[in-house]
Design a protein around this motif. Structure first.
Motif, PDB file in Angstrom:
ATOM      1  N   ASP A  90       0.826  -1.205   0.000  1.00 36.00           N
ATOM      2  CA  ASP A  90       0.000   0.000   0.000  1.00 36.00           C
ATOM      3  C   ASP A  90       0.861   1.256   0.000  1.00 36.00           C
ATOM      4  OD1 ASP A  90      -2.807   1.079   0.243  1.00 36.00           O
ATOM      5  OD2 ASP A  90      -1.910   2.029   2.003  1.00 36.00           O
ATOM      6  N   LYS A  91       1.944   1.246   0.769  1.00 34.63           N
ATOM      7  CA  LYS A  91       2.869   2.392   0.771  1.00 34.63           C
ATOM      8  C   LYS A  91       3.479   2.582  -0.614  1.00 34.63           C
ATOM      9  CE  LYS A  91       4.273   2.425   5.641  1.00 34.63           C
ATOM     10  NZ  LYS A  91       4.047   3.866   5.876  1.00 34.63           N
ATOM     11  N   TRP A  92       3.831   1.473  -1.251  1.00 37.25           N
ATOM     12  CA  TRP A  92       4.436   1.544  -2.588  1.00 37.25           C
ATOM     13  C   TRP A  92       3.431   2.077  -3.614  1.00 37.25           C
ATOM     14  CZ3 TRP A  92       3.446  -0.860  -7.308  1.00 37.25           C
ATOM     15  CH2 TRP A  92       4.466  -0.748  -8.273  1.00 37.25           C
ATOM     16  N   ASN A  96       3.981   5.386  -5.890  1.00 41.99           N
ATOM     17  CA  ASN A  96       4.324   5.180  -7.289  1.00 41.99           C
ATOM     18  C   ASN A  96       3.144   5.155  -8.253  1.00 41.99           C
ATOM     19  OD1 ASN A  96       7.401   4.394  -7.180  1.00 41.99           O
ATOM     20  ND2 ASN A  96       6.433   3.281  -5.518  1.00 41.99           N
ATOM     21  N   MET A  97       1.945   4.860  -7.759  1.00 42.13           N
ATOM     22  CA  MET A  97       0.814   4.723  -8.675  1.00 42.13           C
ATOM     23  C   MET A  97      -0.337   5.664  -8.371  1.00 42.13           C
ATOM     24  SD  MET A  97       0.629   0.667  -9.516  1.00 42.13           S
ATOM     25  CE  MET A  97       1.951  -0.053 -10.507  1.00 42.13           C
ATOM     26  N   SER A 102      -5.232   0.651  -6.284  1.00 42.49           N
ATOM     27  CA  SER A 102      -5.582   0.761  -4.869  1.00 42.49           C
ATOM     28  C   SER A 102      -5.811  -0.623  -4.283  1.00 42.49           C
ATOM     29  CB  SER A 102      -6.841   1.616  -4.678  1.00 42.49           C
ATOM     30  OG  SER A 102      -7.949   1.012  -5.321  1.00 42.49           O
ATOM     31  N   THR A 103      -5.617  -0.704  -2.978  1.00 37.81           N
ATOM     32  CA  THR A 103      -5.925  -1.922  -2.237  1.00 37.81           C
ATOM     33  C   THR A 103      -7.343  -1.786  -1.707  1.00 37.81           C
ATOM     34  OG1 THR A 103      -3.630  -1.996  -1.496  1.00 37.81           O
ATOM     35  CG2 THR A 103      -5.194  -3.414  -0.358  1.00 37.81           C
ATOM     36  N   SER A 122       3.182  -4.007 -13.696  1.00 42.56           N
ATOM     37  CA  SER A 122       4.076  -3.485 -12.653  1.00 42.56           C
ATOM     38  C   SER A 122       3.552  -3.808 -11.265  1.00 42.56           C
ATOM     39  CB  SER A 122       4.239  -1.966 -12.803  1.00 42.56           C
ATOM     40  OG  SER A 122       4.836  -1.633 -14.033  1.00 42.56           O
ATOM     41  N   LEU A 123       2.240  -3.661 -11.089  1.00 42.88           N
ATOM     42  CA  LEU A 123       1.638  -3.942  -9.781  1.00 42.88           C
ATOM     43  C   LEU A 123       1.778  -5.417  -9.426  1.00 42.88           C
ATOM     44  CD1 LEU A 123      -0.020  -3.121  -7.312  1.00 42.88           C
ATOM     45  CD2 LEU A 123      -2.092  -3.500  -8.678  1.00 42.88           C
ATOM     46  N   ILE A 124       1.464  -6.301 -10.357  1.00 40.48           N
ATOM     47  CA  ILE A 124       1.534  -7.736 -10.091  1.00 40.48           C
ATOM     48  C   ILE A 124       2.963  -8.141  -9.742  1.00 40.48           C
ATOM     49  CG2 ILE A 124       1.363 -10.014 -11.156  1.00 40.48           C
ATOM     50  CD1 ILE A 124      -1.046  -8.881 -12.755  1.00 40.48           C
TER      51      ILE A 124
END
Length: 208
Positions: A90-92, A96-97, A102-103, A122-124
């Motif tokens: 979540d911090k990342w 970056n996004m 979102s989570t 990128s997220l995966i």
């Protein structure tokens, strides 16, 4: 503080009193108390109790304690690692996004994300990297927690990925590539159409 032994509800109670005498601890320090386990071997009176739904014999209660203790270590460690991963990821994402991902939920040892297609790869990659190697990020994010992470590397942890256009119609991702993501989304869209049609006809069955 301590409370009187009398407040406990037989063997199913976590209780207080002699609560610190019997306990199991997860790898990251989560504690499950078993106060009444101290009674086994010394208090034979309970072994005479009979219940149709529970075995109150000494052997039955000991086996129950063992099962709960082992299960606690496994389940709590998995939960600790999942929640640690959640905070790290979540911090990342926020850095970056921003609004591209979102989570939005956690279920047991799974984390659900919502993201735009262009950032999916990128997220995966980040999610899998974090969940399969929490110690690499933990001390940097949380500071020195004095945790011995040796256990983590003795038991390989693999993160599986499912992707879909909605929560219902998810498809297991075979490879972490753009092509695999596109194929999974296509399959998910087909599942959505089929399931929606079946739902309208009253023929839809929830996946088990």
């Amino acid at each position: 503080f301590q409370a009187e032994d009398g407040i406990r509800d037989l063997v199913r109670s976590r209780g207080l009193g002699d609560v610190y005498k019997r306990q199991s601890i997860s790898a990251l320090g989560r504690v499950r108390r078993f106060p009444d386990m101290n009674k086994l071997g010394w208090d034979d009176a309970w072994s005479e109790l009979v219940d149709d739904e529970y075995d109150y014999s000494t052997t039955g209660r000991m086996n129950s304690f063992k099962r709960q203790a082992v299960n606690h270590v496994i389940q709590s460690t998995a939960s600790d690692l999942t929640l640690s991963s959640l905070i790290i990821i979540d911090k990342w994402i926020r850095k970056n996004m921003r609004t591209d991902a979102s989570t939005f939920a956690t279920i047991h040892d799974a984390i659900d994300f919502d993201c735009k297609r262009e950032v999916a790869l990128s997220l995966i990659r980040k999610v899998v990297d974090v969940m399969q190697d929490v110690p690499k990020y933990a001390n940097k994010i949380f500071g020195n927690m004095n945790i011995n992470w040796d256990f983590f590397y003795k038991v390989p942890i693999k993160a599986d990925v499912e992707i879909g256009v909605n929560w219902r119609d998810m498809v297991r991702l075979k490879e972490i590539t753009d092509k695999s993501i596109d194929d999974a989304i296509k399959s998910s869209l087909e599942m959505q159409e089929n399931n929606d049609t079946a739902l309208l006809k009253g023929e839809y069955n929830v996946k088990k």
